[in-house]
Design a protein around this motif. Structure first.
Motif, mmCIF file in Angstrom:
data_model
loop_
_atom_site.group_PDB
_atom_site.id
_atom_site.type_symbol
_atom_site.label_atom_id
_atom_site.label_comp_id
_atom_site.label_asym_id
_atom_site.label_seq_id
_atom_site.Cartn_x
_atom_site.Cartn_y
_atom_site.Cartn_z
ATOM 1 N N ALA A 104 11.503 -2.886 5.067
ATOM 2 C CA ALA A 104 11.134 -2.384 6.406
ATOM 3 C C ALA A 104 9.979 -3.205 6.977
ATOM 4 N N ARG A 105 9.052 -3.580 6.088
ATOM 5 C CA ARG A 105 7.883 -4.354 6.529
ATOM 6 C C ARG A 105 8.322 -5.730 7.053
ATOM 7 N N TYR A 106 9.180 -6.401 6.280
ATOM 8 C CA TYR A 106 9.645 -7.726 6.721
ATOM 9 C C TYR A 106 10.459 -7.630 8.016
ATOM 10 N N LEU A 159 -3.597 -11.218 13.078
ATOM 11 C CA LEU A 159 -3.262 -10.310 11.978
ATOM 12 C C LEU A 159 -2.096 -9.410 12.380
ATOM 13 N N LEU A 160 -1.253 -9.153 11.388
ATOM 14 C CA LEU A 160 -0.168 -8.177 11.574
ATOM 15 C C LEU A 160 -0.316 -7.143 10.478
ATOM 16 N N HIS A 161 -0.570 -5.927 10.845
ATOM 17 C CA HIS A 161 -0.609 -4.884 9.817
ATOM 18 C C HIS A 161 0.574 -3.951 10.049
ATOM 19 N N VAL A 162 1.281 -3.663 8.966
ATOM 20 C CA VAL A 162 2.423 -2.760 9.095
ATOM 21 C C VAL A 162 2.050 -1.392 8.550
ATOM 22 N N ASN A 163 2.180 -0.405 9.408
ATOM 23 C CA ASN A 163 1.978 0.971 8.976
ATOM 24 C C ASN A 163 3.341 1.532 8.562
ATOM 25 N N HIS A 164 3.496 1.756 7.256
ATOM 26 C CA HIS A 164 4.779 2.264 6.761
ATOM 27 C C HIS A 164 4.957 3.754 7.058
ATOM 28 N N GLY A 165 3.841 4.402 7.371
ATOM 29 C CA GLY A 165 3.900 5.838 7.689
ATOM 30 C C GLY A 165 4.322 6.686 6.511
ATOM 31 N N MET A 170 0.845 -1.194 0.000
ATOM 32 C CA MET A 170 0.000 0.000 0.000
ATOM 33 C C MET A 170 0.882 1.246 0.000
ATOM 34 N N SER A 171 0.925 1.948 -1.091
ATOM 35 C CA SER A 171 1.921 2.991 -1.130
ATOM 36 C C SER A 171 1.420 4.362 -1.564
ATOM 37 N N LEU A 191 -0.870 -13.600 10.262
ATOM 38 C CA LEU A 191 -1.254 -13.320 8.876
ATOM 39 C C LEU A 191 -0.898 -11.866 8.567
ATOM 40 N N ALA A 192 -0.057 -11.684 7.558
ATOM 41 C CA ALA A 192 0.337 -10.318 7.182
ATOM 42 C C ALA A 192 -0.803 -9.685 6.400
ATOM 43 N N CYS A 193 -1.431 -8.679 6.957
ATOM 44 C CA CYS A 193 -2.628 -8.101 6.343
ATOM 45 C C CYS A 193 -2.432 -6.623 6.049
ATOM 46 N N SER A 194 -2.361 -6.311 4.752
ATOM 47 C CA SER A 194 -2.188 -4.909 4.363
ATOM 48 C C SER A 194 -3.511 -4.161 4.456
ATOM 49 N N VAL A 252 10.206 -5.468 10.466
ATOM 50 C CA VAL A 252 9.393 -5.208 11.658
ATOM 51 C C VAL A 252 8.498 -6.424 11.974
ATOM 52 N N MET A 253 8.052 -7.131 10.937
ATOM 53 C CA MET A 253 7.231 -8.326 11.204
ATOM 54 C C MET A 253 8.098 -9.442 11.788
ATOM 55 N N ARG A 254 9.292 -9.585 11.214
ATOM 56 C CA ARG A 254 10.233 -10.608 11.704
ATOM 57 C C ARG A 254 10.553 -10.380 13.181
ATOM 58 N N LEU A 279 4.332 -17.174 9.181
ATOM 59 C CA LEU A 279 3.713 -15.944 8.676
ATOM 60 C C LEU A 279 2.985 -16.251 7.372
ATOM 61 N N LEU A 280 1.647 -16.086 7.406
ATOM 62 C CA LEU A 280 0.831 -16.324 6.208
ATOM 63 C C LEU A 280 0.854 -15.091 5.314
ATOM 64 N N LEU A 281 1.094 -15.299 4.028
ATOM 65 C CA LEU A 281 1.040 -14.197 3.068
ATOM 66 C C LEU A 281 0.006 -14.535 1.997
ATOM 67 N N ALA A 282 -0.607 -13.499 1.427
ATOM 68 C CA ALA A 282 -1.716 -13.734 0.494
ATOM 69 C C ALA A 282 -1.289 -13.717 -0.972
ATOM 70 N N HIS A 283 -0.023 -13.993 -1.248
ATOM 71 C CA HIS A 283 0.408 -14.028 -2.656
ATOM 72 C C HIS A 283 -0.391 -15.081 -3.419
ATOM 73 N N HIS A 284 -0.731 -14.750 -4.664
ATOM 74 C CA HIS A 284 -1.565 -15.666 -5.458
ATOM 75 C C HIS A 284 -0.920 -15.957 -6.804
ATOM 76 N N THR A 326 -2.239 2.301 -7.074
ATOM 77 C CA THR A 326 -0.878 2.111 -7.625
ATOM 78 C C THR A 326 -0.591 0.647 -7.952
ATOM 79 N N ASN A 327 -1.448 -0.283 -7.440
ATOM 80 C CA ASN A 327 -1.219 -1.691 -7.750
ATOM 81 C C ASN A 327 -1.260 -1.958 -9.255
ATOM 82 N N ASP A 328 -2.118 -1.197 -9.970
ATOM 83 C CA ASP A 328 -2.223 -1.423 -11.418
ATOM 84 C C ASP A 328 -1.518 -0.335 -12.209
HETATM 85 N N1 LIG Z 1 1.337 -3.089 5.107
HETATM 86 C C1 LIG Z 1 1.286 -4.408 5.192
HETATM 87 N N2 LIG Z 1 1.105 -4.989 6.403
HETATM 88 C C2 LIG Z 1 1.054 -6.333 6.520
HETATM 89 N N3 LIG Z 1 1.202 -7.174 5.498
HETATM 90 C C3 LIG Z 1 1.385 -6.670 4.281
HETATM 91 C C4 LIG Z 1 1.441 -5.267 4.061
HETATM 92 N N4 LIG Z 1 1.606 -5.057 2.737
HETATM 93 C C5 LIG Z 1 1.689 -6.288 2.169
HETATM 94 N N5 LIG Z 1 1.530 -7.256 3.073
HETATM 95 C C6 LIG Z 1 1.550 -8.732 2.855
HETATM 96 O O1 LIG Z 1 2.434 -9.029 1.795
HETATM 97 C C7 LIG Z 1 1.721 -9.676 0.754
HETATM 98 C C8 LIG Z 1 2.243 -9.230 -0.583
HETATM 99 O O2 LIG Z 1 2.378 -7.839 -0.666
HETATM 100 P P1 LIG Z 1 1.822 -7.001 -1.881
HETATM 101 O O3 LIG Z 1 2.512 -5.710 -1.886
HETATM 102 O O4 LIG Z 1 1.840 -7.835 -3.113
HETATM 103 O O5 LIG Z 1 0.355 -6.879 -1.365
HETATM 104 P P2 LIG Z 1 -0.742 -5.775 -1.646
HETATM 105 O O6 LIG Z 1 -1.132 -5.880 -3.072
HETATM 106 O O7 LIG Z 1 -0.307 -4.460 -1.153
HETATM 107 O O8 LIG Z 1 -1.899 -6.237 -0.657
HETATM 108 P P3 LIG Z 1 -2.864 -7.457 -0.632
HETATM 109 O O9 LIG Z 1 -2.107 -8.689 -0.937
HETATM 110 O O10 LIG Z 1 -3.344 -7.447 0.771
HETATM 111 O O11 LIG Z 1 -3.929 -7.151 -1.623
HETATM 112 C C9 LIG Z 1 0.276 -9.309 0.970
HETATM 113 O O12 LIG Z 1 -0.580 -10.294 0.418
HETATM 114 C C10 LIG Z 1 0.193 -9.255 2.450
HETATM 115 O O13 LIG Z 1 0.031 -10.577 2.983
#
Ligand SMILES: Nc1ncnc2c1ncn2[C@@H]1O[C@H](COP(=O)(O)OP(=O)(O)OP(=O)(O)O)[C@@H](O)[C@H]1O
Length: 535
Positions: A122-124, A75-81, A1-2, A45-48, A126-128, A137-142, A209-211
């Motif tokens: 920075a995200r990795y 859930l772990l959410h990282v605020n990049h600020g 999320m940028s 679970l890393a949750c953006s 702080v989560m680590r 750590l679950l990630l939602a990559h597809h 910005t994802n697309d």
């Molecule tokens: N700010 C965040 N805090 C926690 N986890 C994050 C964050 N940004 C990304 N992630 C984790 O890293 C994975 C891959 O990051 P990526 O940048 O591809 O995700 P994204 O497109 O920003 O978000 P999402 O996968 O949630 O739609 C995400 O699926 C999510 O699990």
């Protein structure tokens, strides 16, 4: 999320809503595959707050409530600020988690720089830091992420390893801290996640910005994937499948290289991560393609990323040279350390720069009494008691490596017999001095004393080790002279008994000593190099 995002819909409960079978199957199948490793582990679970990771969190909540998932991740959410809205997104994720009764922790990242790579790092980090040893750590990559990753690596010229893409289950160790990254959705298409998120009216944060953006990944997503889909509508599944196949192939290649390494590495000279040594004669018994794979594997040990193909090719050429030039140095800047690769005789060395730096530290001459009744410079004051205790002598150390000798005074006794000085043991001293280039010493490998280059050649000591040689000598002193003064004139005995390098030792023979058993020396004085465990 940028960057500034489209703010989400209101939060609604999801428990009663239908589960997506396809997405559930992918998660549960992956869970079954890694079931044994998951036992007793804490799962995060890393949750953006974006669509994918919020959908994964939602699915976990639903499956858990139905009793089909034995754990509810935190859930772990990282605020990049980095954005004005960052804090709002963090609060939104926390509110959603609260409404769904799933635990959530918000972490603050400290990003060095403004690019995506810096934010990810920075995200990795702080989560680590939040995770305990062996947490998952679950990630939602597809599958779409996977296809983009594979294409990106393909255009960069990656090998089997790179083309196997992201791994569904990956153990990551950094400074002895081990965590597992789990990606159960690598075979699931983004489109399935989108329709599930829509059906559940998930209030995900939509990051435009994802697309967009001009990085390679978003360019491939926007411009290339749709074109490829015209030629084959299954392109995403197909590329993800290729990655799976290559992942198996990669494991096979790695296992073969590990097996080949067992035959080729020179164990006696190994110093994990500081010095690794390969036998060129053994290397050359393998077919060329296995030599390349082995060098790739050997060089990349202790590093998260493998070396470039160019380096592997250069090291292969170095191993094939027939001249006696030992001066060539190849340099590799790894992620963790930098290395110099050198050849000495029929051996290849991968030397870390910390190790080479340590090898250049000066060595000081030291003298110790062997048996004395004064308390001050005591080695084995009482031959029958403390004489059995090893006495440590520090030869060289810095914050990484320590080179120490252990001396067993009682074991030194049989040596004295060869000098016929048993009754004078309180007059004996032991000296440790750097080997002088001009000093002539006799080893069992030569028929006469040698010095300088000849000696190095006989013993096979590479140039970077030559400032790290220590001669251990036994010296007889005259009690009547002042305590620290050696009486060279009255008493001619100053017998070198052992030559040491940090990793090897050679008994120094003399006419007298040849009569005794040289193994006494090695059991009386042992050399030990300590490397910190994190190294
Ligand atoms: N700010 C965040 N805090 C926690 N986890 C994050 C964050 N940004 C990304 N992630 C984790 O890293 C994975 C891959 O990051 P990526 O940048 O591809 O995700 P994204 O497109 O920003 O978000 P999402 O996968 O949630 O739609 C995400 O699926 C999510 O699990």
């Amino acid at each position: 999320m940028s960057s500034s995002a489209i703010l989400p819909h209101p939060i609604e409960p999801i428990a009663e809503l239908p589960i997506d079978d396809n997405l559930a199957k992918a998660l549960l199948t992956s869970m079954a595959e890694y079931g044994e490793q998951l036992q007793g582990r804490r799962i995060w679970l890393a949750c953006s707050g974006g669509r994918d990771s919020l959908a994964l969190a939602a699915l976990c909540v639903q499956l858990y409530q139905q009793g089909r998932l034995p754990f509810l991740p935190q859930l772990l959410h990282v605020n990049h600020g980095l954005q004005a809205d960052s804090a709002i997104w963090a609060a939104h994720v926390a509110n959603w988690a609260k409404a769904q009764k799933i635990p959530c922790t918000i972490l603050q990242a400290h990003v060095n720089g403004h690019d995506e790579q810096a934010a990810r790092q920075a995200r990795y980090d702080v989560m680590r830091a939040q995770l305990n040893q062996d947490d998952v750590l679950l990630l939602a990559h597809h599958a779409d992420d996977q296809a983009e990753t594979v294409l990106m690596r393909l255009i960069q010229g990656a090998g089997v390893n790179g083309l196997s893409g992201m791994h569904p289950w990956r153990v990551q160790t950094q400074d002895a801290h081990r965590i597992i990254v789990w990606r159960p959705w690598l075979i699931v298409q983004r489109a399935s996640i989108s329709s599930y998120a829509k059906r559940l009216k998930l209030p995900y944060i939509d990051d435009p910005t994802n697309d967009g953006g001009d990085n390679v990944r978003s360019g491939l997503r926007r411009d290339i994937m749709p074109v490829l889909a015209k030629y084959n509508p299954n392109v995403i599944d197909n590329i993800a499948r290729s990655a799976q196949l290559l992942s198996d192939a990669q494991l096979t290649v790695k296992a073969q290289a590990a097996e080949d390494l067992k035959q080729t590495e020179v164990i006696s000279l190994q110093l994990p991560s500081a010095q690794r040594v390969l036998n060129i004669d053994e290397l050359q018994k393998l077919p060329l393609y296995r030599q390349r794979q082995l060098l790739h594997y050997w060089l990349g040990q202790d590093e998260p990323l493998p070396p470039a193909k160019q380096l592997v090719d250069d090291v292969l050429s170095l191993s094939q040279r027939h001249d006696h030039d030992h001066q060539t140095e190849l340099f590799w800047q790894g992620r963790k350390q930098s290395y110099t690769i050198r050849r000495y005789r029929q051996q290849l060395y991968r030397l870390s720069s910390d190790w080479l730096k340590w090898l250049e530290l000066p060595l000081a001459e030291q003298t110790q009494s062997l048996f004395t009744h004064t308390e001050s410079n005591l080695i084995g004051a009482d031959i029958h008691t403390t004489g059995r205790q090893p006495v440590p002598i520090n030869l060289r150390n810095d914050d990484k490596f320590t080179w120490q000798l252990q001396i067993l005074p009682n074991e030194v006794m049989p040596l004295l017999e060869s000098y016929k000085v048993e009754s004078d043991k309180d007059k004996l001293r032991i000296t440790f001095a750097p080997l002088d280039r001009n000093q002539r010493v006799q080893t069992a490998l030569a028929s006469r004393p040698q010095s300088g280059k000849k000696l190095y050649q006989t013993l096979g000591i590479p140039s970077w080790m030559r400032e790290s040689l220590v001669v251990v000598s036994v010296t007889l002193i005259n009690k009547e002279s002042s305590e620290n003064e050696l009486l060279e004139n009255d008493c001619p005995i100053e017998q070198p008994i052992l030559l040491l390098s940090p990793l090897e030792n050679w008994v120094l023979a003399s006419d007298k000593l040849l009569e005794s058993n040289p193994h006494y020396i090695e059991s009386a004085i042992s050399s030990c190099l300590t490397v910190p465990s994190s190294f």
